[in-house]
Write a protein that holds these residues in place. Structure first.
Motif, PDB file in Angstrom:
ATOM      1  N   SER A 159       0.478  -1.256   0.255  1.00  0.00           N
ATOM      2  CA  SER A 159       0.052   0.032   0.047  1.00  0.00           C
ATOM      3  C   SER A 159       0.652   1.454  -0.110  1.00  0.00           C
ATOM      4  O   SER A 159       1.513   1.430   0.822  1.00  0.00           O
ATOM      5  N   PRO A 160       0.459   1.828  -0.636  1.00  0.00           N
ATOM      6  CA  PRO A 160       1.574   3.358  -1.259  1.00  0.00           C
ATOM      7  C   PRO A 160       1.147   4.464   0.826  1.00  0.00           C
ATOM      8  O   PRO A 160       2.619   5.227   0.894  1.00  0.00           O
ATOM      9  N   GLU A 161       0.663   4.191   0.845  1.00  0.00           N
ATOM     10  CA  GLU A 161       0.682   5.331   2.157  1.00  0.00           C
ATOM     11  C   GLU A 161       1.169   4.485   3.275  1.00  0.00           C
ATOM     12  O   GLU A 161       2.134   5.425   4.279  1.00  0.00           O
ATOM     13  N   LEU A 162       1.739   3.725   2.777  1.00  0.00           N
ATOM     14  CA  LEU A 162       2.651   3.501   4.467  1.00  0.00           C
ATOM     15  C   LEU A 162       4.080   3.452   4.069  1.00  0.00           C
ATOM     16  O   LEU A 162       5.015   3.127   4.587  1.00  0.00           O
ATOM     17  N   TRP A 163       4.419   3.540   2.939  1.00  0.00           N
ATOM     18  CA  TRP A 163       6.026   4.130   2.185  1.00  0.00           C
ATOM     19  C   TRP A 163       6.454   5.620   1.954  1.00  0.00           C
ATOM     20  O   TRP A 163       6.808   5.768   1.374  1.00  0.00           O
ATOM     21  N   ARG A 164       4.318   6.489   2.538  1.00  0.00           N
ATOM     22  CA  ARG A 164       5.149   7.585   2.129  1.00  0.00           C
ATOM     23  C   ARG A 164       5.881   8.447   3.596  1.00  0.00           C
ATOM     24  O   ARG A 164       5.589   8.115   4.829  1.00  0.00           O
ATOM     25  N   PHE A 165       6.621   9.476   3.314  1.00  0.00           N
ATOM     26  CA  PHE A 165       6.184   9.983   4.814  1.00  0.00           C
ATOM     27  C   PHE A 165       5.530  11.373   4.634  1.00  0.00           C
ATOM     28  O   PHE A 165       5.824  12.824   4.239  1.00  0.00           O
ATOM     29  N   THR A 166       4.874  11.237   5.465  1.00  0.00           N
ATOM     30  CA  THR A 166       4.280  12.113   6.114  1.00  0.00           C
ATOM     31  C   THR A 166       3.960  12.432   7.085  1.00  0.00           C
ATOM     32  O   THR A 166       5.064  12.123   8.152  1.00  0.00           O
ATOM     33  N   ARG A 167       3.524  13.999   7.324  1.00  0.00           N
ATOM     34  CA  ARG A 167       3.520  14.519   8.729  1.00  0.00           C
ATOM     35  C   ARG A 167       3.128  13.291  10.243  1.00  0.00           C
ATOM     36  O   ARG A 167       3.885  13.374  10.922  1.00  0.00           O
ATOM     37  N   ARG A 168       2.178  12.211   9.762  1.00  0.00           N
ATOM     38  CA  ARG A 168       1.600  11.551  10.745  1.00  0.00           C
ATOM     39  C   ARG A 168       2.461  10.180  10.598  1.00  0.00           C
ATOM     40  O   ARG A 168       2.669   9.755  11.521  1.00  0.00           O
ATOM     41  N   VAL A 187       5.385   9.543   9.690  1.00  0.00           N
ATOM     42  CA  VAL A 187       7.224   9.544  10.454  1.00  0.00           C
ATOM     43  C   VAL A 187       7.427   9.204  11.981  1.00  0.00           C
ATOM     44  O   VAL A 187       7.509   8.300  12.298  1.00  0.00           O
ATOM     45  N   PRO A 188       6.346  10.142  12.601  1.00  0.00           N
ATOM     46  CA  PRO A 188       6.682  10.275  14.049  1.00  0.00           C
ATOM     47  C   PRO A 188       5.878   8.325  14.159  1.00  0.00           C
ATOM     48  O   PRO A 188       6.277   8.278  15.070  1.00  0.00           O
ATOM     49  N   ARG A 189       4.916   8.226  13.597  1.00  0.00           N
ATOM     50  CA  ARG A 189       4.371   6.478  13.817  1.00  0.00           C
ATOM     51  C   ARG A 189       5.435   5.425  13.426  1.00  0.00           C
ATOM     52  O   ARG A 189       5.337   5.150  14.840  1.00  0.00           O
ATOM     53  N   GLY A 190       6.415   6.167  12.344  1.00  0.00           N
ATOM     54  CA  GLY A 190       6.504   4.869  12.386  1.00  0.00           C
ATOM     55  C   GLY A 190       8.405   4.635  13.206  1.00  0.00           C
ATOM     56  O   GLY A 190       8.509   3.620  13.762  1.00  0.00           O
ATOM     57  N   VAL A 191       8.452   6.001  13.419  1.00  0.00           N
ATOM     58  CA  VAL A 191       9.763   5.979  14.571  1.00  0.00           C
ATOM     59  C   VAL A 191       9.642   5.378  15.800  1.00  0.00           C
ATOM     60  O   VAL A 191       9.778   4.406  16.725  1.00  0.00           O
ATOM     61  N   ALA A 192       8.678   6.086  16.193  1.00  0.00           N
ATOM     62  CA  ALA A 192       7.414   5.263  17.770  1.00  0.00           C
ATOM     63  C   ALA A 192       7.520   4.093  17.997  1.00  0.00           C
ATOM     64  O   ALA A 192       7.994   2.920  18.613  1.00  0.00           O
ATOM     65  N   LEU A 249       8.022  12.678  19.867  1.00  0.00           N
ATOM     66  CA  LEU A 249       7.362  13.864  19.581  1.00  0.00           C
ATOM     67  C   LEU A 249       9.514  14.362  19.256  1.00  0.00           C
ATOM     68  O   LEU A 249       9.143  15.539  18.151  1.00  0.00           O
ATOM     69  N   VAL A 250      10.268  14.540  18.925  1.00  0.00           N
ATOM     70  CA  VAL A 250      11.155  14.783  18.684  1.00  0.00           C
ATOM     71  C   VAL A 250      11.407  14.193  17.094  1.00  0.00           C
ATOM     72  O   VAL A 250      11.255  15.194  15.943  1.00  0.00           O
ATOM     73  N   SER A 251      10.542  13.182  16.294  1.00  0.00           N
ATOM     74  CA  SER A 251      11.022  12.966  15.303  1.00  0.00           C
ATOM     75  C   SER A 251      10.122  13.882  14.004  1.00  0.00           C
ATOM     76  O   SER A 251       9.357  15.089  13.604  1.00  0.00           O
ATOM     77  N   GLY A 252       9.003  14.455  14.963  1.00  0.00           N
ATOM     78  CA  GLY A 252       7.376  14.989  14.407  1.00  0.00           C
ATOM     79  C   GLY A 252       8.586  17.128  14.721  1.00  0.00           C
ATOM     80  O   GLY A 252       7.918  17.775  13.977  1.00  0.00           O
ATOM     81  N   TRP A 253       9.058  17.096  15.311  1.00  0.00           N
ATOM     82  CA  TRP A 253       9.829  18.054  16.149  1.00  0.00           C
ATOM     83  C   TRP A 253      10.117  18.491  14.507  1.00  0.00           C
ATOM     84  O   TRP A 253      10.554  19.049  13.875  1.00  0.00           O
ATOM     85  N   VAL A 254      11.287  17.641  14.242  1.00  0.00           N
ATOM     86  CA  VAL A 254      12.134  17.611  13.182  1.00  0.00           C
ATOM     87  C   VAL A 254      11.554  17.325  11.846  1.00  0.00           C
ATOM     88  O   VAL A 254      11.597  18.438  11.224  1.00  0.00           O
ATOM     89  N   TRP A 255      10.466  16.644  11.391  1.00  0.00           N
ATOM     90  CA  TRP A 255       9.958  17.485  10.418  1.00  0.00           C
ATOM     91  C   TRP A 255       9.301  17.985  10.262  1.00  0.00           C
ATOM     92  O   TRP A 255       9.206  18.694   9.131  1.00  0.00           O
ATOM     93  N   ARG A 256       9.065  18.966  11.435  1.00  0.00           N
ATOM     94  CA  ARG A 256       7.925  20.388  11.567  1.00  0.00           C
ATOM     95  C   ARG A 256       9.324  21.294  10.562  1.00  0.00           C
ATOM     96  O   ARG A 256       9.175  22.087   9.957  1.00  0.00           O
TER      97      ARG A 256
END
Length: 177
Positions: A22-31, A33-38, A145-152
């Motif tokens: 599924s393409p949505e699992l391979w995209r880098f989006t703001r939601r 990315v932090p989920r994947g890191v966590a 939290l950190v990956s969310g801040w870095v993404w922003r």
């Protein structure tokens, strides 16, 4: 790191490959990315073997980024494991306060001879295991939290650069007139 095509051709993943592709699992989006890191950090500390598979399978229902979930499990690898064992032991000891209660737990026969070493080993192993559970809870929250801040920060820097370039083009157009 397996690619989408390699995962699709894997005979063990064939029954569920359509979910991984599924393409949505391979995209880098703001939601995602932090989920994947966590999820990757949780998987890295909760089990010693099969961390990548656990992270990838947990990424499916949570719509997390699969490559980042798999990649962030590498924080615990054979080279860093001794460091994380010491950290987990210290965290478990700090959390449980076993340093002060340790001698009171070993009583009677357990304080003499070979039993003392066995009791000490199990106390240390239990403390370390509890430390890994604590790390499996705390590090994903920090990673999220950190990956969310870095993404922003990355996205805002790209936007600022794009706006500055647009402003420069507009100034050149207006200056040429």
């Amino acid at each position: 790191m397996p690619t989408r095509e390699q995962m699709a051709s894997n005979k063990y993943l064939a029954p569920i490959a359509h979910r991984f592709l599924s393409p949505e699992l391979w995209r880098f989006t703001r939601r995602s990315v932090p989920r994947g890191v966590a999820l990757g950090l949780f998987s890295a500390f909760i089990i010693p073997i099969g961390q990548i598979f656990l992270a990838a399978f947990m990424a499916l229902p949570s719509r997390a980024n699969v490559p980042l979930a798999a990649l962030s499990t590498f924080i615990t690898n054979p080279f860093t494991l001794p460091f994380w064992l010491v950290v987990a032991n210290k965290v478990g000891s700090f959390t449980l306060r076993l340093d002060a209660a340790g001698p009171a737990l070993a009583s009677g026969k357990a304080q003499s001879g070979a039993w003392a070493m066995l009791v000490e080993f199990f106390q240390m192993a239990g403390t370390t295991a509890f430390g890994f559970v604590v790390l499996a809870i705390v590090t994903p929250a920090i990673g999220y939290l950190v990956s969310g801040w870095v993404w922003r920060a990355v996205v805002s820097r790209k936007r600022a650069k794009r706006l500055k370039a647009m402003e420069a083009r507009l100034d050149r157009r207006l200056g040429a007139r």
